[in-house]
Design a protein around this motif. Sequence first.
Motif, short mmCIF file in Angstrom:
data_model
loop_
_atom_site.label_atom_id
_atom_site.label_comp_id
_atom_site.label_asym_id
_atom_site.label_seq_id
_atom_site.Cartn_x
_atom_site.Cartn_y
_atom_site.Cartn_z
N ALA A 187 0.83 -1.21 0.00
CA ALA A 187 0.00 0.00 0.00
C ALA A 187 0.86 1.26 0.00
O ALA A 187 0.57 2.23 -0.73
CB ALA A 187 -0.93 -0.01 1.22
N ALA A 188 1.94 1.25 0.79
CA ALA A 188 2.82 2.43 0.84
C ALA A 188 3.53 2.66 -0.49
O ALA A 188 3.66 3.81 -0.95
CB ALA A 188 3.83 2.26 1.97
N ARG A 189 3.98 1.58 -1.14
CA ARG A 189 4.68 1.74 -2.42
C ARG A 189 3.72 2.19 -3.53
O ARG A 189 4.10 2.97 -4.41
CB ARG A 189 5.34 0.42 -2.82
CG ARG A 189 6.39 -0.09 -1.85
CD ARG A 189 7.68 0.75 -1.84
NE ARG A 189 7.54 1.94 -1.02
CZ ARG A 189 7.60 1.94 0.31
NH1 ARG A 189 7.80 0.83 0.97
NH2 ARG A 189 7.48 3.07 0.99
N LEU A 190 2.48 1.68 -3.50
CA LEU A 190 1.53 2.06 -4.55
C LEU A 190 1.10 3.51 -4.41
O LEU A 190 0.76 4.17 -5.41
CB LEU A 190 0.30 1.14 -4.52
CG LEU A 190 0.56 -0.32 -4.91
CD1 LEU A 190 -0.73 -1.12 -4.90
CD2 LEU A 190 1.24 -0.42 -6.27
N GLU A 191 1.08 4.02 -3.19
CA GLU A 191 0.74 5.44 -3.00
C GLU A 191 1.78 6.35 -3.63
O GLU A 191 1.47 7.50 -4.00
CB GLU A 191 0.61 5.75 -1.52
CG GLU A 191 -0.65 5.20 -0.87
CD GLU A 191 -0.74 5.57 0.59
OE1 GLU A 191 0.19 6.24 1.08
OE2 GLU A 191 -1.74 5.18 1.24
N GLU A 192 3.01 5.87 -3.77
CA GLU A 192 4.07 6.67 -4.37
C GLU A 192 4.03 6.63 -5.90
O GLU A 192 4.74 7.39 -6.56
CB GLU A 192 5.43 6.15 -3.90
CG GLU A 192 5.60 6.19 -2.39
CD GLU A 192 6.84 5.43 -1.93
OE1 GLU A 192 7.14 5.48 -0.72
OE2 GLU A 192 7.49 4.79 -2.78
N GLN A 193 3.20 5.72 -6.49
CA GLN A 193 3.12 5.55 -7.92
C GLN A 193 1.85 6.19 -8.48
O GLN A 193 1.00 6.69 -7.73
CB GLN A 193 3.12 4.05 -8.26
CG GLN A 193 4.29 3.28 -7.70
CD GLN A 193 5.59 3.64 -8.37
OE1 GLN A 193 5.67 3.76 -9.60
NE2 GLN A 193 6.64 3.83 -7.57
N ALA A 194 1.75 6.16 -9.79
CA ALA A 194 0.51 6.59 -10.45
C ALA A 194 -0.60 5.61 -10.09
O ALA A 194 -0.32 4.47 -9.68
CB ALA A 194 0.72 6.63 -11.96
N PRO A 195 -1.86 6.01 -10.20
CA PRO A 195 -2.96 5.09 -9.88
C PRO A 195 -2.83 3.76 -10.60
O PRO A 195 -2.47 3.70 -11.78
CB PRO A 195 -4.21 5.87 -10.32
CG PRO A 195 -3.81 7.30 -10.25
CD PRO A 195 -2.35 7.34 -10.60
N CYS A 196 -3.12 2.69 -9.87
CA CYS A 196 -2.94 1.33 -10.38
C CYS A 196 -4.30 0.75 -10.74
O CYS A 196 -5.23 0.78 -9.92
CB CYS A 196 -2.24 0.49 -9.32
SG CYS A 196 -2.08 -1.25 -9.74
N ALA A 197 -4.44 0.22 -11.98
CA ALA A 197 -5.72 -0.35 -12.41
C ALA A 197 -5.96 -1.72 -11.80
O ALA A 197 -7.11 -2.08 -11.52
CB ALA A 197 -5.78 -0.44 -13.94
N CYS A 198 -4.90 -2.48 -11.60
CA CYS A 198 -5.05 -3.83 -11.05
C CYS A 198 -3.71 -4.28 -10.48
O CYS A 198 -2.64 -3.95 -11.01
CB CYS A 198 -5.51 -4.81 -12.15
SG CYS A 198 -5.84 -6.49 -11.54
N LEU A 199 -3.78 -5.02 -9.39
CA LEU A 199 -2.59 -5.58 -8.74
C LEU A 199 -2.55 -7.07 -9.00
O LEU A 199 -3.44 -7.80 -8.59
CB LEU A 199 -2.63 -5.30 -7.24
CG LEU A 199 -1.56 -6.00 -6.39
CD1 LEU A 199 -0.16 -5.52 -6.77
CD2 LEU A 199 -1.81 -5.77 -4.90
#
Length: 265
Positions: A187-199
């Motif tokens: 969750a912390a790493r994805l907040e630093e990236q552009a919005p993610c469509a799917c994990l």
Amino acid sequence: MIAELRRRAYLSAMQVASWLPRVDLPFAAPSRPELLAPPEPEQPADEAPTVQALREGVAPAPAAPAAERPKIEVPKPAATARNARPEVAEAADDKPGATRAAAVPPPRFALQLLRAGDCAVLVELPTGEPLQGRDPAYLLLKDLLRAAGLPDSPHTIGEPVRWPLLVRGNMDQGPQAALEFVQSFVAARLEEQAPCACLWLVGLPAVRFAGEADAEAYNRELQVEGLGAAWALPGLELLMDEPQRKRELWQAMRRVRQRWTSGAQ
């Protein structure tokens, strides 16, 4: 005098405190009169005043009631158990025959978070080391990304997550602690990236400790609190060992890929 000293020495050696000779001994000291008087019979302490009073013709006084012994309050077992200190209870668990819950060993896995276009990929590292360009597992991952319409050269996000974190120490490293750590890390790493469509969750450790699911969830979509939409996939090694699984994976991909291709069209 010498004979008297020798007799006393013999008697002392035999631990005789007092003695009376049957005949007069030559050179012996005169006997003391009190030793020749017959001893009076002993009477019990509680009867002695009564006998003396009867002899004098006086009625014996009634015996005083015995003093009442103080009562001692003994705590009940239930109260003792409730008020027992924690360390006492723990010591009781260490006694032979006491039942204690078996300690769960920490899980062991290594995960790497990648980014490929609009998708993030949390992939199990089969060898525990980062994927290399010519590794069969990495080549298979590139094929999956191409088939999904995503860039086949994903870039890494952060360092790999290796569990357990510590070889020694008292920190809890059980399954629940692993799940909380992996979800917080992703969750912390994805907040630093552009919005993610799917994990993508590739491999059982990724499915279990990020998606809170098991192998039954392979090829299915998941909604994970804090992480959003996710897709569970078998591990890369499992796909190589059991190629028949690829057919079900391709079929599931056609249904799921609209999550990241609809925005690009």
